[in-house]
Scaffold this active site. Sequence first.
Site, PDB file in Angstrom:
ATOM      1  N   ARG A 176     -58.252  -1.100 -23.198  1.00 59.56           N
ATOM      2  CA  ARG A 176     -58.296  -2.263 -22.156  1.00 59.56           C
ATOM      3  C   ARG A 176     -56.455  -1.977 -22.278  1.00 59.56           C
ATOM      4  O   ARG A 176     -56.406  -1.878 -23.747  1.00 59.56           O
ATOM      5  CB  ARG A 176     -58.450  -3.475 -22.210  1.00 59.56           C
ATOM      6  CG  ARG A 176     -59.748  -3.253 -21.901  1.00 59.56           C
ATOM      7  CD  ARG A 176     -60.448  -4.532 -22.171  1.00 59.56           C
ATOM      8  NE  ARG A 176     -61.963  -4.730 -21.484  1.00 59.56           N
ATOM      9  CZ  ARG A 176     -62.843  -5.508 -22.143  1.00 59.56           C
ATOM     10  NH1 ARG A 176     -62.519  -6.868 -23.185  1.00 59.56           N
ATOM     11  NH2 ARG A 176     -64.433  -5.130 -22.569  1.00 59.56           N
ATOM     12  N   ARG A 269     -61.858 -11.984 -14.766  1.00 69.36           N
ATOM     13  CA  ARG A 269     -60.606 -11.320 -15.805  1.00 69.36           C
ATOM     14  C   ARG A 269     -60.512  -9.477 -15.742  1.00 69.36           C
ATOM     15  O   ARG A 269     -59.374  -9.457 -15.980  1.00 69.36           O
ATOM     16  CB  ARG A 269     -62.226 -10.521 -17.228  1.00 69.36           C
ATOM     17  CG  ARG A 269     -61.653 -10.079 -18.189  1.00 69.36           C
ATOM     18  CD  ARG A 269     -61.509 -10.375 -19.596  1.00 69.36           C
ATOM     19  NE  ARG A 269     -63.473  -9.856 -19.791  1.00 69.36           N
ATOM     20  CZ  ARG A 269     -64.104  -9.246 -20.563  1.00 69.36           C
ATOM     21  NH1 ARG A 269     -64.444 -10.034 -21.302  1.00 69.36           N
ATOM     22  NH2 ARG A 269     -65.376  -7.507 -20.548  1.00 69.36           N
ATOM     23  N   ARG A 280     -72.936  -5.088 -16.747  1.00 66.90           N
ATOM     24  CA  ARG A 280     -72.600  -5.802 -17.697  1.00 66.90           C
ATOM     25  C   ARG A 280     -73.852  -7.188 -17.032  1.00 66.90           C
ATOM     26  O   ARG A 280     -74.071  -7.816 -18.129  1.00 66.90           O
ATOM     27  CB  ARG A 280     -71.401  -6.264 -17.890  1.00 66.90           C
ATOM     28  CG  ARG A 280     -70.825  -4.986 -18.690  1.00 66.90           C
ATOM     29  CD  ARG A 280     -69.014  -5.201 -19.265  1.00 66.90           C
ATOM     30  NE  ARG A 280     -68.841  -4.644 -20.111  1.00 66.90           N
ATOM     31  CZ  ARG A 280     -67.786  -4.869 -21.343  1.00 66.90           C
ATOM     32  NH1 ARG A 280     -67.582  -6.007 -21.505  1.00 66.90           N
ATOM     33  NH2 ARG A 280     -67.245  -3.938 -21.387  1.00 66.90           N
TER      34      ARG A 280
END
Length: 402
Positions: A176, A269, A280
């Site tokens: 990321r 996030r 997820r």
Amino acid sequence: MGEEAPEHLLNSLDGHLPVACDSESKDYQTSTIVDDKTYVVEGSEDGGKSWINVKIFDNLTRSWLIPTVLGMKPVQLKGHSTLLLNNGRILIVKKDYPLDDCIWFLEVDTPFVKEQKKLLGTEVVAWSKGVIGSAPKPIVISGPSGVGKGTLINKLMKEFPSKYGFSVSHTTRAPREKELDGVHYHFTERSLMEKDIRDGKFLEFASVHGNLYGTSIEAVEAVTDSGKRCILDIDVQGARSVRASSLDAIFIFICPPSFEELEERLRARATETEEQVQKRLRNARAELDEGRSPGLFDHILVNDDLETCYETLKKLLASDENANTLNQPTTKNLKVHVSHMESRADQKILLHCGTNGTGVKVPSLFMLDISSLKGGAPGRTRGLNVYTVESLRDGVNRIKQL
Ligand SMILES: Nc1ncnc2c1ncn2[C@@H]1O[C@H](COP(=O)(O)OP(=O)(O)OP(=O)(O)O)[C@@H](O)[C@H]1O
Ligand SMILES: Nc1nc2c(ncn2[C@@H]2O[C@H](COP(=O)(O)O)[C@@H](O)[C@H]2O)c(=O)[nH]1
């Protein structure tokens, strides 16, 4: 077909007595017979460069076998003594090293080695460093994606930088923004990681949300070697694997206050695509069920208010540490260097020591008690106890635990 063992080696093989090496030589070799095999530990120390090697002589086929070597081996040997223990381990005491860095085990027929032999289809040996007393346990932190594991771990590492160290996992997922290779993860290619897994370099691994993640043995050892308590941030499958391994850890599961809150945190996030968020969240339901299954986690914490959860985590870790390290032996300050060992009955071994030229008066004889070993390869072997032995008059010894 390998080469045959040299005659001098075969003649001098002794499976039960310690074999001390030539103190002048920079090349050294010991041989230990275990059933129909002879385990040869050899090495060389030459101008700062050193190597350590293990090979096996099959006494039935009279040929050499090259085993797969697992675990983290000693960085350096200046010579060593070996002693066959009756539980599939060879005790190896490094010559001229301090007490807290001289005791190693080469596992040749333990349950871990037997399992790896089956998996790898080769001969296997595994190194494990001996730990005197009971060092604080590594910490496994698990929980669904977005629950706040990383946030809690970062707070711990920030408040106690010299106490806790993070086990840097390997992953095949892309970094990321702001994630650094070697700091947050070792970002790697699937084929490379799969090869390292086949080669036995991982303590655990799992396919998580479509990518491969894993904890290398080296990652945990690096933190432990730095004297810090190791923290693993891994998914529930990984926690299960670590639970089944010889790593004696404390297992903590972090729950969200609600599923809606978990979804909100994951979206806020903003590190995943919508498709990944969905994946997820789907996996989170199963993880939450599994996390609560009996026997897997020692503690379950709800991360509702961050500060409250963090305080609970700190208290829990401190009490676990106190319970395990009370009256810890203080071998670190002992500037003795072990010269050789001598076997005694009842799993007691005498270590003869010198000061290595420092001139400081220190005890020269220690007794190593290996009757309550814990853990083992691919992690460390804990539960060693060391006593000083003081010779009094008329052959009477006074023995005191360190
Ligand atoms: N108690 C809390 N209350 C509100 N927000 C929180 C709380 N704890 C963490 N967060 C936030 O939730 C988000 C997810 O947290 P974090 O990245 O630490 O989760 P994680 O469990 O490590 O996730 P992953 O497993 O995907 O790495 C972050 O934006 C973080 O700031
Ligand atoms: N089994 C393992 N799981 C791991 C490891 N390192 C991280 N993780 C878990 O993966 C998910 C996703 O992490 P992210 O960084 O992609 O958000 C999370 O639950 C981690 O705990 C590992 O080495 N082994």
